[in-house]
Design an enzyme around this catalytic site. Structure first.
Site, short mmCIF file in Angstrom:
data_model
loop_
_atom_site.label_atom_id
_atom_site.label_comp_id
_atom_site.label_asym_id
_atom_site.label_seq_id
_atom_site.Cartn_x
_atom_site.Cartn_y
_atom_site.Cartn_z
N CYS A 83 0.80 -1.23 0.00
CA CYS A 83 0.00 0.00 0.00
C CYS A 83 0.83 1.28 0.00
O CYS A 83 0.31 2.35 -0.30
CB CYS A 83 -0.95 0.01 1.20
SG CYS A 83 -2.12 -1.35 1.20
N HIS A 319 -9.40 3.12 -1.79
CA HIS A 319 -7.98 2.81 -1.60
C HIS A 319 -7.47 1.99 -2.78
O HIS A 319 -7.40 0.76 -2.71
CB HIS A 319 -7.85 2.04 -0.29
CG HIS A 319 -6.47 1.60 0.07
ND1 HIS A 319 -5.31 2.14 -0.49
CD2 HIS A 319 -6.04 0.64 0.95
CE1 HIS A 319 -4.26 1.54 0.04
NE2 HIS A 319 -4.67 0.62 0.90
#
Length: 365
Positions: A83, A319
């Site tokens: 991420c 996201h």
């Protein structure tokens, strides 16, 4: 030492998995952003650096560069730090400029969860240490740091209210490069009763005493974002007014069972070695993968609410893994443009495997 500055930052609208951007491949998502940032600078760009996590493999950055019509001389490199990959791409570009490897980079990230060929997630850690899914890890952070369901829901609601207000005020317009006729984040197709959603949501990762729900967690998304990183003198020679200057960065490692807390040691060290305290920082962007994680980070670092994710974040807007770190920096660039007195800003991401990345920038406008 050369100084690296960011002069512009852009992103696509963010789509839901299997939503409005579902048919667009990663290189096709990134190309319009690269094209927008590169306009007029095509012949001085050294390289494209993109983070990508669940893509098709290969060198997505090079393919996106070619798709964008950049010169064949503009090379590309694709990186995966889960991420934090998009933030790491920007960090890498800044160090390349400082080290005189080059003077002009397009850096960021891209993710198309909709077209990903992977049916399951990658491994974050060996079984001997523990390899929990990110949702389970969010529950572990909540338990370890005493983050109640109430605190998580309160933060998720605040994130939604801030992001909706920002959308209504057209604050995201300057960030977004339209793609495939889409110019608005899919989450904002209509206003939702988020408070009701939070009340109705059930724990999804731990049924017994669970606190993490679909409503206080981020979605799975598609999108791309990148920034234009240049050597400061070159930027000014080309008519740019630098917005933020790279100062320093820290990468920290924590136990893989608690990845959400990894921004804390990274930010703590970043402040310490630059002789700063939290009061010196004007805006902080930390990726909102889960409310438990962001609340734990806020409490451990004593971050005032009015400095943290001031326009909302991933809990509402989504996201897109490889792009999210670059979206944070894009948000910082456009937020400081609206302010007259900001001096220091930070972007940070905690990622799978227990790795935190944090970057300190100085505002130079």
């Amino acid at each position: 030492m050369n100084r690296a500055v960011i002069v512009e930052a852009k992103r696509t609208p963010i789509g839901k998995k299997n939503g409005m951007l579902r048919h667009i491949q990663p290189h096709e998502l990134a190309a319009p952003v690269l094209q927008s940032l590169a306009e007029g600078l095509e012949n001085i760009i050294d390289e494209v650096i993109l983070g990508n996590v669940v893509g098709p493999g290969g060198n997505v950055a090079r393919v996106a560069s070619l798709e964008a019509g950049l010169p064949l001389s503009v090379t590309g490199i694709t990186i995966d730090r889960q991420c934090s990959a998009g933030l790491e791409a920007i960090r890498m570009a800044c160090y390349f400029v400082q080290g005189r490897a080059g003077n002009c980079y397009l850096a960021g990230g891209v993710e198309s969860s909709s077209t990903s060929p992977f049916p399951e997630r990658a491994r974050f850690s060996p079984d001997s240490i523990g390899d929990p899914d990110m949702g389970v890890a969010a529950e572990l952070v909540a338990k370890e740091y005493g983050i109640s369901r109430t605190k998580q829901d309160q933060f998720a609601l605040l994130s939604y209210e801030r992001s909706w207000a920002s959308f209504q005020a057209d604050l995201f317009n300057e960030e977004i490069v339209p793609i495939s006729t889409q110019s608005v984040d899919e989450e904002f197709s209509k206003k939702r009763n988020y408070e009701l959603l939070l009340k109705r949501a059930k724990p999804i990762f731990m049924k017994e005493n669970g606190t993490v729900t679909a409503a206080n967690s981020c979605g799975i998304n598609d999108g791309a974002s990148a920034v234009l990183v240049m050597e400061e003198k070159l930027a000014k020679m080309n008519g740019f007014n630098p917005v933020i200057r790279f100062v320093d960065s820290v990468v920290s490692g924590v136990h893989p069972n608690f990845p959400g807390i990894s921004p804390v040691p990274a930010i703590t060290e970043l402040l310490s070695r630059n002789k700063l305290v939290m009061d010196d920082i004007d805006i902080i962007e930390i990726n909102e993968a889960f409310a438990s994680k962001i609340v734990a980070c806020q409490e451990q670092l004593s971050i005032p609410s009015d400095k943290l994710n001031v326009c909302g974040g991933a809990l509402t807007m989504g996201h897109p893994y490889g792009a999210s770190g670059a979206i944070l920096v894009t948000r910082l660039v456009h937020e400081v443009k609206r302010r007259k007195n900001a001096k220091y800003v930070i972007a940070a991401v905690g990622s799978g495997g227990g790795i935190g990345v944090a970057i300190l920038f100085e505002v130079v406008m």
